[in-house]
Design a protein around this motif. Structure first.
Motif, PDB file in Angstrom:
ATOM      1  N   UNK A 175       0.831  -1.200   0.000  1.00  0.00           N
ATOM      2  CA  UNK A 175       0.000   0.000   0.000  1.00  0.00           C
ATOM      3  C   UNK A 175       0.865   1.250   0.000  1.00  0.00           C
ATOM      4  N   UNK A 176       0.240   2.360  -0.343  1.00  0.00           N
ATOM      5  CA  UNK A 176       0.948   3.627  -0.331  1.00  0.00           C
ATOM      6  C   UNK A 176       1.074   4.146   1.103  1.00  0.00           C
ATOM      7  N   UNK A 177       2.058   4.990   1.297  1.00  0.00           N
ATOM      8  CA  UNK A 177       2.228   5.618   2.596  1.00  0.00           C
ATOM      9  C   UNK A 177       1.034   6.536   2.847  1.00  0.00           C
ATOM     10  N   UNK A 178       0.508   6.506   4.076  1.00  0.00           N
ATOM     11  CA  UNK A 178      -0.652   7.329   4.395  1.00  0.00           C
ATOM     12  C   UNK A 178      -0.429   8.109   5.683  1.00  0.00           C
ATOM     13  N   UNK A 179      -1.117   9.224   5.759  1.00  0.00           N
ATOM     14  CA  UNK A 179      -1.053  10.086   6.931  1.00  0.00           C
ATOM     15  C   UNK A 179      -1.750   9.431   8.115  1.00  0.00           C
ATOM     16  N   UNK A 180      -1.182   9.628   9.311  1.00  0.00           N
ATOM     17  CA  UNK A 180      -1.782   9.100  10.535  1.00  0.00           C
ATOM     18  C   UNK A 180      -2.195  10.230  11.474  1.00  0.00           C
ATOM     19  N   UNK A 181      -1.227  11.053  11.868  1.00  0.00           N
ATOM     20  CA  UNK A 181      -1.512  12.122  12.817  1.00  0.00           C
ATOM     21  C   UNK A 181      -0.388  13.137  12.766  1.00  0.00           C
ATOM     22  N   UNK A 182      -0.693  14.378  13.151  1.00  0.00           N
ATOM     23  CA  UNK A 182       0.322  15.417  13.172  1.00  0.00           C
ATOM     24  C   UNK A 182      -0.067  16.507  14.157  1.00  0.00           C
TER      25      UNK A 182
END
Length: 123
Positions: free
Chosen positions: A42-49
């Motif tokens: 899978x592609x890299x995905x955003x989690x939290x920031x």
């Protein structure tokens, strides 16, 4: 900026882990730090920031109410507390730094990446 991530591991579904990302190499003012993840195939995905100066936080819908991001200004270090983990949370987690939490959420303005840390959740 150098980012050093740690805290990954193997945990059963429903368990918890806490990731840490220690930053060095620059003075922090209006920056954001956060976490992304990439599962196999899978592609890299955003989690939290989190935006350093304002404390503004952004989460991916898939982790909202389960994960909590926080910061320690004195170190400076960002943490990701992951509760109620699911097998679909299994991925390599990467720490990143950029212009703000809002921009990190849209995968923009990222200036540096840390090496990943593996999180594996067994069913």
């Amino acid at each position: 900026v150098q980012l050093q991530a740690s805290g990954g591991g193997l945990v059963q579904a429903g368990g918890s882990l806490r990731l840490s990302c220690a930053a060095s190499g620059r003075t922090f003012s209006s920056y954001g730090m956060g976490w992304f993840r990439q599962a196999p195939g899978k592609e890299r995905e955003f989690v939290a920031a989190i935006t350093w100066s304002t404390g503004t936080i952004r989460y991916a819908d898939s982790v909202k109410d389960r994960f909590t991001i926080s910061r320690d200004n004195a170190k400076p270090t960002v943490y990701l507390q992951m509760n109620s983990l699911k097998p679909e949370d299994t991925a390599v987690y990467y720490c990143a730094i950029g212009q703000s939490a809002t921009m990190l959420r849209t995968n923009r303005g990222i200036t540096d990446w840390g090496k990943g840390t593996q999180v594996t959740v067994s069913s």
